[in-house]
Motif scaffolding. Structure first.
Motif, PDB file in Angstrom:
ATOM      1  N   THR A  61      -4.143  71.799  31.336  1.00  0.00           N
ATOM      2  CA  THR A  61      -3.594  70.983  30.252  1.00  0.00           C
ATOM      3  C   THR A  61      -3.303  71.868  29.054  1.00  0.00           C
ATOM      4  O   THR A  61      -3.734  73.027  28.992  1.00  0.00           O
ATOM      5  CB  THR A  61      -4.604  69.902  29.856  1.00  0.00           C
ATOM      6  OG1 THR A  61      -5.740  70.541  29.256  1.00  0.00           O
ATOM      7  CG2 THR A  61      -5.048  69.096  31.068  1.00  0.00           C
ATOM      8  N   PRO A  62      -2.592  71.337  28.050  1.00  0.00           N
ATOM      9  CA  PRO A  62      -2.363  72.121  26.830  1.00  0.00           C
ATOM     10  C   PRO A  62      -3.657  72.558  26.150  1.00  0.00           C
ATOM     11  O   PRO A  62      -3.669  73.563  25.431  1.00  0.00           O
ATOM     12  CB  PRO A  62      -1.560  71.162  25.947  1.00  0.00           C
ATOM     13  CG  PRO A  62      -0.838  70.285  26.912  1.00  0.00           C
ATOM     14  CD  PRO A  62      -1.806  70.073  28.049  1.00  0.00           C
ATOM     15  N   ALA A  63      -4.740  71.828  26.393  1.00  0.00           N
ATOM     16  CA  ALA A  63      -6.035  72.221  25.832  1.00  0.00           C
ATOM     17  C   ALA A  63      -6.757  73.232  26.715  1.00  0.00           C
ATOM     18  O   ALA A  63      -7.912  73.578  26.455  1.00  0.00           O
ATOM     19  CB  ALA A  63      -6.914  70.979  25.636  1.00  0.00           C
ATOM     20  N   LEU A  64      -6.078  73.679  27.780  1.00  0.00           N
ATOM     21  CA  LEU A  64      -6.625  74.644  28.727  1.00  0.00           C
ATOM     22  C   LEU A  64      -7.867  74.106  29.437  1.00  0.00           C
ATOM     23  O   LEU A  64      -8.873  74.795  29.602  1.00  0.00           O
ATOM     24  CB  LEU A  64      -6.921  75.988  28.036  1.00  0.00           C
ATOM     25  CG  LEU A  64      -5.703  76.754  27.517  1.00  0.00           C
ATOM     26  CD1 LEU A  64      -6.123  78.063  26.846  1.00  0.00           C
ATOM     27  CD2 LEU A  64      -4.712  77.028  28.643  1.00  0.00           C
ATOM     28  N   HIS A  65      -7.732  72.869  29.899  1.00  0.00           N
ATOM     29  CA  HIS A  65      -8.721  72.279  30.790  1.00  0.00           C
ATOM     30  C   HIS A  65      -8.080  72.139  32.162  1.00  0.00           C
ATOM     31  O   HIS A  65      -6.871  71.926  32.298  1.00  0.00           O
ATOM     32  CB  HIS A  65      -9.157  70.899  30.290  1.00  0.00           C
ATOM     33  CG  HIS A  65     -10.031  70.974  29.065  1.00  0.00           C
ATOM     34  ND1 HIS A  65     -10.831  69.930  28.674  1.00  0.00           N
ATOM     35  CD2 HIS A  65     -10.232  71.956  28.147  1.00  0.00           C
ATOM     36  CE1 HIS A  65     -11.489  70.257  27.574  1.00  0.00           C
ATOM     37  NE2 HIS A  65     -11.126  71.493  27.233  1.00  0.00           N
ATOM     38  N   VAL A  66      -8.867  72.262  33.219  1.00  0.00           N
ATOM     39  CA  VAL A  66      -8.356  72.210  34.588  1.00  0.00           C
ATOM     40  C   VAL A  66      -8.008  70.769  34.946  1.00  0.00           C
ATOM     41  O   VAL A  66      -8.839  69.854  34.800  1.00  0.00           O
ATOM     42  CB  VAL A  66      -9.405  72.765  35.570  1.00  0.00           C
ATOM     43  CG1 VAL A  66      -8.924  72.611  37.009  1.00  0.00           C
ATOM     44  CG2 VAL A  66      -9.708  74.222  35.265  1.00  0.00           C
ATOM     45  N   SER A  67      -6.765  70.550  35.432  1.00  0.00           N
ATOM     46  CA  SER A  67      -6.361  69.213  35.888  1.00  0.00           C
ATOM     47  C   SER A  67      -6.042  69.193  37.379  1.00  0.00           C
ATOM     48  O   SER A  67      -5.834  68.135  37.944  1.00  0.00           O
ATOM     49  CB  SER A  67      -5.150  68.728  35.084  1.00  0.00           C
ATOM     50  OG  SER A  67      -4.028  69.579  35.302  1.00  0.00           O
ATOM     51  N   PHE A  68      -5.984  70.378  38.013  1.00  0.00           N
ATOM     52  CA  PHE A  68      -5.778  70.458  39.465  1.00  0.00           C
ATOM     53  C   PHE A  68      -6.171  71.856  39.937  1.00  0.00           C
ATOM     54  O   PHE A  68      -5.915  72.852  39.260  1.00  0.00           O
ATOM     55  CB  PHE A  68      -4.314  70.188  39.816  1.00  0.00           C
ATOM     56  CG  PHE A  68      -3.944  70.673  41.206  1.00  0.00           C
ATOM     57  CD1 PHE A  68      -4.302  69.931  42.327  1.00  0.00           C
ATOM     58  CD2 PHE A  68      -3.258  71.864  41.394  1.00  0.00           C
ATOM     59  CE1 PHE A  68      -3.979  70.387  43.593  1.00  0.00           C
ATOM     60  CE2 PHE A  68      -2.940  72.320  42.668  1.00  0.00           C
ATOM     61  CZ  PHE A  68      -3.299  71.573  43.776  1.00  0.00           C
ATOM     62  N   THR A  69      -6.831  71.956  41.094  1.00  0.00           N
ATOM     63  CA  THR A  69      -7.113  73.246  41.724  1.00  0.00           C
ATOM     64  C   THR A  69      -6.941  73.109  43.220  1.00  0.00           C
ATOM     65  O   THR A  69      -7.081  72.019  43.781  1.00  0.00           O
ATOM     66  CB  THR A  69      -8.553  73.719  41.462  1.00  0.00           C
ATOM     67  OG1 THR A  69      -9.467  72.830  42.103  1.00  0.00           O
ATOM     68  CG2 THR A  69      -8.869  73.783  39.975  1.00  0.00           C
ATOM     69  N   ASN A  70      -6.663  74.210  43.873  1.00  0.00           N
ATOM     70  CA  ASN A  70      -6.651  74.203  45.337  1.00  0.00           C
ATOM     71  C   ASN A  70      -8.032  74.613  45.850  1.00  0.00           C
ATOM     72  O   ASN A  70      -8.928  74.972  45.092  1.00  0.00           O
ATOM     73  CB  ASN A  70      -5.549  75.112  45.891  1.00  0.00           C
ATOM     74  CG  ASN A  70      -5.825  76.580  45.608  1.00  0.00           C
ATOM     75  OD1 ASN A  70      -6.541  76.913  44.686  1.00  0.00           O
ATOM     76  ND2 ASN A  70      -5.226  77.458  46.407  1.00  0.00           N
ATOM     77  N   ALA A  71      -8.198  74.563  47.181  1.00  0.00           N
ATOM     78  CA  ALA A  71      -9.523  74.777  47.763  1.00  0.00           C
ATOM     79  C   ALA A  71     -10.027  76.203  47.574  1.00  0.00           C
ATOM     80  O   ALA A  71     -11.224  76.450  47.675  1.00  0.00           O
ATOM     81  CB  ALA A  71      -9.498  74.431  49.255  1.00  0.00           C
ATOM     82  N   ALA A  72      -9.137  77.169  47.320  1.00  0.00           N
ATOM     83  CA  ALA A  72      -9.583  78.551  47.134  1.00  0.00           C
ATOM     84  C   ALA A  72     -10.552  78.669  45.959  1.00  0.00           C
ATOM     85  O   ALA A  72     -11.416  79.540  45.945  1.00  0.00           O
ATOM     86  CB  ALA A  72      -8.380  79.468  46.918  1.00  0.00           C
ATOM     87  N   TYR A  73     -10.418  77.773  44.996  1.00  0.00           N
ATOM     88  CA  TYR A  73     -11.341  77.801  43.864  1.00  0.00           C
ATOM     89  C   TYR A  73     -12.774  77.536  44.297  1.00  0.00           C
ATOM     90  O   TYR A  73     -13.725  78.058  43.712  1.00  0.00           O
ATOM     91  CB  TYR A  73     -10.914  76.778  42.815  1.00  0.00           C
ATOM     92  CG  TYR A  73      -9.981  77.335  41.775  1.00  0.00           C
ATOM     93  CD1 TYR A  73     -10.463  77.750  40.541  1.00  0.00           C
ATOM     94  CD2 TYR A  73      -8.620  77.466  42.027  1.00  0.00           C
ATOM     95  CE1 TYR A  73      -9.606  78.281  39.582  1.00  0.00           C
ATOM     96  CE2 TYR A  73      -7.757  77.977  41.082  1.00  0.00           C
ATOM     97  CZ  TYR A  73      -8.253  78.392  39.856  1.00  0.00           C
ATOM     98  OH  TYR A  73      -7.412  78.926  38.922  1.00  0.00           O
ATOM     99  N   ALA A  74     -12.934  76.699  45.330  1.00  0.00           N
ATOM    100  CA  ALA A  74     -14.285  76.381  45.801  1.00  0.00           C
ATOM    101  C   ALA A  74     -14.973  77.631  46.332  1.00  0.00           C
ATOM    102  O   ALA A  74     -16.175  77.834  46.133  1.00  0.00           O
ATOM    103  CB  ALA A  74     -14.223  75.307  46.882  1.00  0.00           C
TER     104      ALA A  74
END
Length: 546
Positions: A61-74
């Motif tokens: 988001t513009p506030a630099l919060h995560v709104s979507f990730t793929n499974a590689a992040y896990a």
């Protein structure tokens, strides 16, 4: 920016998010393929290619919060993608990585696509070398509503890349060093070549002839010093340098060094002030190497001081430490240059270079040789044009060492007064015909009977028939090398009456156990001084035997 080959599906997002994601990625680069799959069709299936790629993909988001990730992040952060939603990027990656990412993320939020490679120290997985791509997420009207961040782990490739860069830098450094060596050897060779051509033309009177010989002698010594320094640095790095430690009076070694540097100092018309204590200053050291240390420091002072400058040599002993200071009124040293001053092949900054610059090995050898003998070297300078001061510190030996020194000096004087010997019979063994011829001529002029052979077999046959007093034996002979000649000679009756001297371009320490087969060692090129000392000692021995 290029994302060639990346296929991103936005399954699992709400339809409005899918539309936004597709549009943003297409605007970020036309090589990105986006596949839209309605949520209803994928509820019971694994996430598509976006979750199988070795790429971390996230929307922020513009506030630099995560709104979507793929499974590689896990895999990297130890939590499933839903658990990461709403997490601030700074908290997710850690403070160290955020410092690297903050500016590119802000650039992307300002509408700019950014791509770069960098080392990231991530809170969850440690240090990784990554390719980071930041793509602005924009509406059709151009308003930025977030960004997509893609991170590819390139750590294995980075290791190989760093090795390649290291090899390239090493190769470049090697070429620079070889070029410098060639340049430094060409200077004295040019002078020698010029005066030799003048002598060959036959248009030289007695004075010109004498000056030509002096120049050839001076420049040859300079080349010998360059080659010696190169070999010494290599020996020290291999751990094969040979030191002969014994009690030495540092005052005498300083005086010997000053005598050795008289010509160089005289050429520059420097004024030298010497302050030595009245009492002996005994240190346990290798005499030859310590003279080399002091000579290198004097040479450095002479080189970097304008003609007619001042050089001070001071020696004192306090609290069990001998301190030798060599100070000059020369060009001085910048503060940031002092740290690397003793590095091999290092020289003063270009503005301080002199015509007789050298290879940048003199001070390297000073530091290494002093430390090998239990001492330390320090350098001080107030900056450019303020001169410099080098200080060598060595531990002082006990009173007993002084007595041993006096006994040895008395013994040497007694041997010297015994009388001089007549010319010796010397056999030169070398496969280079020019070396044999030149050595025979030099030995003859020095008053000895010399002959030569070019191989080991002839040397053994000659010794068996008419043993000489002394054999100068080259190590690098063809078919039968000098070590094998020495082994075979050790089994012959003639060996008892022959002094066998190894004559080689390599130091005695490189011969290993084979060094015990020889009575002495001469390092090529062996000039009249080294030969004179060797032949003089052998002559005294023969006188005593008779």
């Amino acid at each position: 920016m290029s994302n060639r080959g990346l296929r991103l599906t936005t399954e699992g997002l709400e339809s409005s998010q899918q539309d936004t994601t597709e549009a943003a990625l297409r605007r970020g680069g036309d090589t990105v393929q986006v596949e839209i799959k309605p949520k209803a069709l994928v509820d019971n299936r694994p996430r598509a290619q976006v979750d199988t790629r070795p790429v971390l993909i996230a929307r922020m988001t513009p506030a630099l919060h995560v709104s979507f990730t793929n499974a590689a992040y896990a895999d990297w952060f130890g939590a499933p993608p839903p658990a990461l939603l709403g997490t601030p990027v700074r908290e997710l990656v850690g403070e160290a990585a955020y410092k690297v990412l903050r500016e590119p993320l802000q650039q992307s939020l300002a509408g700019e696509a950014v791509r770069f490679d960098a080392w990231l120290t991530l809170r969850a997985v440690g240090r990784r070398y990554c390719r980071i791509e930041c793509i602005p997420d924009q509406r059709e009207d151009g308003e930025t509503i977030g960004l997509f961040a893609l991170i590819t782990d390139l750590t294995p490739e980075a290791g190989l890349h760093e090795q390649t860069q290291g090899l390239e830098m090493a190769g470049q450094h090697r070429n620079e060093v070889l070029s410098r060596i060639g340049h430094e050897l060409r200077n004295p060779l040019t002078s020698v070549r010029s005066v030799l051509d003048q002598l060959f033309l036959g248009d030289a009177d007695h004075v010109t002839h004498a000056r030509a010989l002096q120049l050839i002698d001076r420049q040859t010594r300079h080349m010998e010093r360059l080659v010696r320094d190169l070999l010494d640095v290599a020996r020290i790095r291999r751990g094969s340098i040979e030191l002969i430690m014994a009690p030495r009076d540092l005052r005498e070694l300083v005086q010997e060094s000053l005598q050795a540097m008289e010509v160089v100092i005289g050429e520059h018309r420097h004024q030298v002030q010497v302050e030595l204590p009245d009492a002996p200053v005994m240190v346990c050291a290798d005499e030859t190497r310590l003279v080399q240390v002091v000579s290198n420091l004097l040479d450095n002072a002479a080189k970097y001081t304008d003609d007619g400058g001042q050089i001070s040599v001071r020696l004192r002993s306090d609290e069990g430490v001998a301190r030798l200071q060599i100070e000059d009124s020369g060009c001085g040293i910048e503060a940031d240059a002092i740290t690397g001053l003793f590095d091999a092949y290092s020289q003063a900054p270009p503005a301080l270079h002199r015509a007789d610059g050298g290879l940048g090995l003199g001070l390297t050898l000073v530091k290494q040789l002093v430390e090998l003998q239990g001492g330390q070297v320090a350098v001080y300078s107030d900056g450019p044009q303020c001169g410099s001061l080098f200080e060598v510190s060595l531990p002082v030996t006990s009173e007993r060492a002084k007595q041993v020194k006096q006994i040895r000096k008395l013994a040497a004087t007694t041997a010297l007064d015994t009388g001089s010997a007549s010319g010796l019979r010397v056999l030169v063994v070398d496969d280079n015909a020019e070396v044999v011829k030149a050595m025979i001529q030099l030995l003859t002029v020095m008053g000895h009977q010399a002959s030569g052979v070019s191989n080991g077999s002839d040397a053994l046959a000659t010794i068996a028939v008419a043993p000489p007093d002394l054999v100068l034996l080259d190590i690098g002979l063809p078919e039968m090398d000098g070590i094998e000649v020495a082994r075979r000679l050790s089994g012959m009756a003639a060996r008892a009456s022959v002094k066998l001297v190894a004559m080689s371009g390599y130091a005695a320490g490189t011969l290993g156990d084979a060094a015990a087969l020889f009575d002495a060692h001469l390092l090529k090129p062996a000039g009249r001084d080294a030969l004179g000392a060797l032949l003089s000692s052998e002559g005294r021995k023969r006188s005593l035997d008779r």
